[in-house]
Write an enzyme that holds these catalytic residues in place. Structure first.
Site, short mmCIF file in Angstrom:
data_model
loop_
_atom_site.label_atom_id
_atom_site.label_comp_id
_atom_site.label_asym_id
_atom_site.label_seq_id
_atom_site.Cartn_x
_atom_site.Cartn_y
_atom_site.Cartn_z
N ASN A 46 0.83 -1.17 0.04
CA ASN A 46 -0.07 -0.04 -0.22
C ASN A 46 0.88 1.33 -0.01
O ASN A 46 2.02 1.28 0.58
CB ASN A 46 -1.01 0.17 1.24
CG ASN A 46 -0.26 -0.13 2.64
OD1 ASN A 46 0.72 -0.82 2.70
ND2 ASN A 46 -1.01 0.56 3.69
N ILE A 47 0.46 2.36 -0.74
CA ILE A 47 1.15 3.58 -0.83
C ILE A 47 0.37 4.83 -0.54
O ILE A 47 -0.59 4.81 -1.29
CB ILE A 47 1.72 3.64 -2.26
CG1 ILE A 47 2.60 2.35 -2.53
CG2 ILE A 47 2.63 4.86 -2.56
CD1 ILE A 47 2.84 2.33 -4.14
N GLU A 48 0.45 5.40 0.66
CA GLU A 48 -0.41 6.40 1.00
C GLU A 48 0.10 7.87 0.33
O GLU A 48 1.09 7.92 -0.10
CB GLU A 48 -0.59 6.54 2.28
CG GLU A 48 -1.17 5.11 2.85
CD GLU A 48 -1.35 4.82 4.25
OE1 GLU A 48 -0.87 5.61 5.29
OE2 GLU A 48 -2.25 3.93 4.98
N CYS A 57 -4.05 0.66 -2.41
CA CYS A 57 -4.00 -0.61 -1.59
C CYS A 57 -2.95 -1.43 -2.30
O CYS A 57 -2.54 -1.41 -3.36
CB CYS A 57 -5.35 -1.46 -1.77
SG CYS A 57 -6.63 -0.79 -0.84
N GLU A 59 -3.20 -4.66 -3.01
CA GLU A 59 -3.69 -5.43 -3.96
C GLU A 59 -3.47 -4.94 -5.23
O GLU A 59 -3.13 -5.59 -6.27
CB GLU A 59 -4.90 -6.04 -3.44
CG GLU A 59 -5.18 -6.88 -2.31
CD GLU A 59 -5.44 -5.82 -1.20
OE1 GLU A 59 -4.94 -4.83 -1.01
OE2 GLU A 59 -6.29 -6.21 -0.23
N CYS A 90 -10.25 -5.12 0.42
CA CYS A 90 -11.41 -4.24 0.40
C CYS A 90 -12.40 -4.19 -0.97
O CYS A 90 -11.73 -4.83 -1.87
CB CYS A 90 -10.86 -2.87 0.36
SG CYS A 90 -10.09 -1.95 -1.34
N CYS A 93 -10.60 -3.49 -4.14
CA CYS A 93 -9.58 -4.30 -4.89
C CYS A 93 -10.39 -5.78 -5.35
O CYS A 93 -9.91 -6.08 -6.28
CB CYS A 93 -8.68 -4.86 -3.66
SG CYS A 93 -7.61 -3.28 -3.28
N1 THU Z 1 -5.30 -1.06 2.42
C1 THU Z 1 -4.66 -2.28 1.45
O1 THU Z 1 -3.69 -1.97 1.19
N2 THU Z 1 -5.82 -3.25 1.14
C2 THU Z 1 -7.00 -3.34 1.51
O2 THU Z 1 -7.54 -4.47 0.90
C3 THU Z 1 -7.51 -2.58 2.37
C4 THU Z 1 -6.69 -1.48 2.98
C5 THU Z 1 -4.52 -0.29 2.61
C6 THU Z 1 -5.01 1.11 2.47
C7 THU Z 1 -4.57 1.97 3.33
O3 THU Z 1 -3.11 2.30 3.02
C8 THU Z 1 -4.35 1.13 4.68
O4 THU Z 1 -4.58 -0.21 4.33
C9 THU Z 1 -5.37 1.45 5.66
O5 THU Z 1 -6.74 1.43 5.05
#
Ligand code: THU
Length: 134
Positions: A46-48, A57, A59, A90, A93
């Protein structure tokens, strides 16, 4: 059919990918890996972003990595979270997995002993997909 060796490689790759998570806002690191029909594994984390809504996300990072390399068919997805219980992908994804792997097997692993093994069509029944546009 996915071999036990492929499954453990996929799970290990997802765990390794989580180490690169850029998650300074949520502090929730996730790694994901996809196994494609060519037998290759592609990973992502995941990259915010400071503009929170732009986070992507793990995935989808992994899937876009595979598709960018010319892959079009996903056989399996592994997800790793450093949690006691496994987490499922989620909704966004799930929809993106459906595009390239409507029959994909999803392995959700964590640091606890529990793990989940699900099929995409269990996670996203009656999905809207490419065939609906035909
Ligand atoms: N996140 C994912 O990488 N995959 C998911 O299926 C659910 C959420 C990440 C997004 C965000 O960076 C962090 O988890 C918190 O929601």
């Amino acid at each position: 059919m996915i071999s036990d060796q492929q499954t453990s490689e996929l799970r290990e790759s997802a765990k390794r990918a989580s180490e690169n998570a850029y998650c300074c806002y949520s502090r929730f690191s996730i790694g994901a890996s996809v196994l494609t029909s060519s037998g290759k594994i592609y990973s992502g984390c995941n990259i915010e972003n400071a503009s929170y809504g732009l986070a992507i996300c793990a995935e989808r990072t992994a899937i876009f990595n595979a598709v960018s390399s010319g892959e079009r068919e996903i056989v399996a997805v592994a997800i790793y979270t450093p949690t006691k219980k496994p987490t499922a992908p989620c909704g966004a994804c799930r929809q993106v997995i459906n595009e390239f792997g409507p029959e994909a097997t999803i392995f959700c692993g964590c640091d606890g002993s529990a793990s989940l093994q699900l099929r995409l069509d269990e996670l996203l029944p009656s999905a809207f997909g490419p065939n609906d546009l035909a």
